[in-house]
Design an enzyme around this catalytic site. Structure first.
Site, short mmCIF file in Angstrom:
data_model
loop_
_atom_site.label_atom_id
_atom_site.label_comp_id
_atom_site.label_asym_id
_atom_site.label_seq_id
_atom_site.Cartn_x
_atom_site.Cartn_y
_atom_site.Cartn_z
N HIS A 1 -10.83 6.74 1.88
CA HIS A 1 -9.46 6.67 1.36
C HIS A 1 -9.36 5.61 0.27
O HIS A 1 -10.18 4.68 0.23
CB HIS A 1 -8.47 6.33 2.49
CG HIS A 1 -8.68 4.95 3.05
ND1 HIS A 1 -9.64 4.67 3.99
CD2 HIS A 1 -8.08 3.76 2.77
CE1 HIS A 1 -9.62 3.38 4.28
NE2 HIS A 1 -8.69 2.80 3.55
N HIS B 1 -17.61 2.57 0.96
CA HIS B 1 -17.13 1.34 1.61
C HIS B 1 -17.48 1.36 3.11
O HIS B 1 -17.40 2.40 3.76
CB HIS B 1 -15.61 1.23 1.43
CG HIS B 1 -15.06 -0.11 1.79
ND1 HIS B 1 -14.37 -0.34 2.95
CD2 HIS B 1 -15.12 -1.30 1.13
CE1 HIS B 1 -14.01 -1.62 2.99
NE2 HIS B 1 -14.45 -2.22 1.91
N CYS C 1 -2.05 -3.00 7.65
CA CYS C 1 -1.97 -3.91 6.50
C CYS C 1 -0.69 -4.73 6.48
O CYS C 1 -0.73 -5.90 6.09
CB CYS C 1 -2.19 -3.12 5.21
SG CYS C 1 -3.91 -2.55 5.11
N HIS D 1 -10.84 0.60 -2.57
CA HIS D 1 -12.21 0.58 -2.05
C HIS D 1 -13.20 1.24 -3.02
O HIS D 1 -12.90 2.29 -3.61
CB HIS D 1 -12.29 1.36 -0.74
CG HIS D 1 -11.41 0.81 0.36
ND1 HIS D 1 -11.45 -0.51 0.76
CD2 HIS D 1 -10.47 1.41 1.14
CE1 HIS D 1 -10.58 -0.68 1.75
NE2 HIS D 1 -9.97 0.45 1.99
N LYS E 1 -7.15 -5.07 -2.81
CA LYS E 1 -7.90 -5.58 -1.66
C LYS E 1 -8.83 -4.52 -1.11
O LYS E 1 -8.60 -3.32 -1.29
CB LYS E 1 -6.93 -6.06 -0.57
CG LYS E 1 -6.01 -4.97 -0.11
CD LYS E 1 -4.96 -5.48 0.87
CE LYS E 1 -4.06 -4.38 1.33
NZ LYS E 1 -4.73 -3.26 2.00
N ASP F 1 0.79 -1.25 0.00
CA ASP F 1 0.00 0.00 0.00
C ASP F 1 0.82 1.30 0.00
O ASP F 1 0.55 2.21 0.80
CB ASP F 1 -0.97 0.01 1.21
CG ASP F 1 -1.99 -1.10 1.16
OD1 ASP F 1 -1.96 -1.91 0.21
OD2 ASP F 1 -2.84 -1.20 2.08
N ASP G 1 -4.61 -0.89 -1.75
CA ASP G 1 -5.91 -0.74 -1.08
C ASP G 1 -6.86 -0.14 -2.13
O ASP G 1 -6.51 0.85 -2.79
CB ASP G 1 -5.72 0.21 0.11
CG ASP G 1 -6.63 -0.11 1.29
OD1 ASP G 1 -6.86 -1.30 1.58
OD2 ASP G 1 -7.09 0.86 1.94
#
Ligand code: VGL
Ligand code: ZN
Length: 211
Positions: A85, A56, A155, A52, A110, A12, A50
């Site tokens: 984010h 989310h 993470c 989303h 993810k 990330d 990351d």
């Protein structure tokens, strides 16, 4: 160089986790030059991103009356709420401009299911939905996983723990990570790594060979 059975997973390195980002990790961008150098020492590099959708369920904005960094109960258990984010296809979700992402052989996205967060590169926060990464790493013959990136206490932590549970030898390169450190999360990470046998090293300890 690291060995044939070694893979570096870089977690990330995205604009939203750097200064001025939506979920800025203190000093996040400071690790970029070191991470770039580290990638040059591994024959195999995997990245996570990351990723989303808007709205989310890990976003405080999806829970009226709640604020970022509060914890709520979701069907799969407690979930810390974050500022919006890493929304798919936005500049916040893009890799940091100074990060040499071109070396990567695989990028794992993810957190793309609206109702489940995913800190780990291996399993989402319900602890049962798999990303497929363990199978990918095994099929490629990797036995040792090295980790760097953001954030150490979320993470990177969850990825390291899952890698260990999946049977990999796991080393976190600590000076190539930065922490969010909310509610004692950094100390809890160190305790967990000690319990599970996740090794912590400094980049210099990799030496000429990542052994
Ligand atoms: C992360 C919180 C929410 C991380 C991602 O990359 O550590 N933390 N989403
Ligand atoms: Zn996230």
């Amino acid at each position: 160089m690291a060995g044939r059975a070694d893979v570096l997973i870089v977690v990330d390195i995205q604009n939203d986790f750097c200064s001025d980002g939506a979920l800025a990790v203190p000093g996040g961008e400071e690790i970029v030059p070191l991470v770039n150098r580290l990638m040059g020492r591994f024959a195999h590099v995997v990245l996570t991103q990351d990723w989303h959708p808007p709205g989310h369920l890990s976003f405080a904005s999806a829970h009226p009356g709640r604020e970022p960094f509060e914890t709520v109960d979701l069907p799969y258990g407690p979930q810390i709420l974050w500022p919006d984010h890493c929304i798919q296809d936005t500049s916040g979700a893009a890799f940091h401009a100074g990060f040499d992402a071109a070396r990567a052989e695989m990028i794992v996205r993810k957190g793309f299911r609206r109702a489940i967060d995913s800190y780990s590169a291996f399993f989402e926060n319900d602890r049962t939905t798999s990303t497929g990464l363990a199978g990918y790493l095994r099929e490629r013959g990797f036995t040792r996983v090295f980790l760097a990136g953001l954030a150490y206490d979320f993470c990177v932590r969850f990825s390291a723990e899952d890698a260990r549970r999946e049977g990999f030898a796991v080393t976190v390169i600590e000076d190539a990570c930065r922490s969010i450190d909310t509610g004692g999360s950094r100390a809890a990470t160190n305790d967990s790594f000690a319990r599970l046998g996740v090794r912590r090293i400094m980049a210099a300890q990799l030496g000429p060979v990542a052994a």
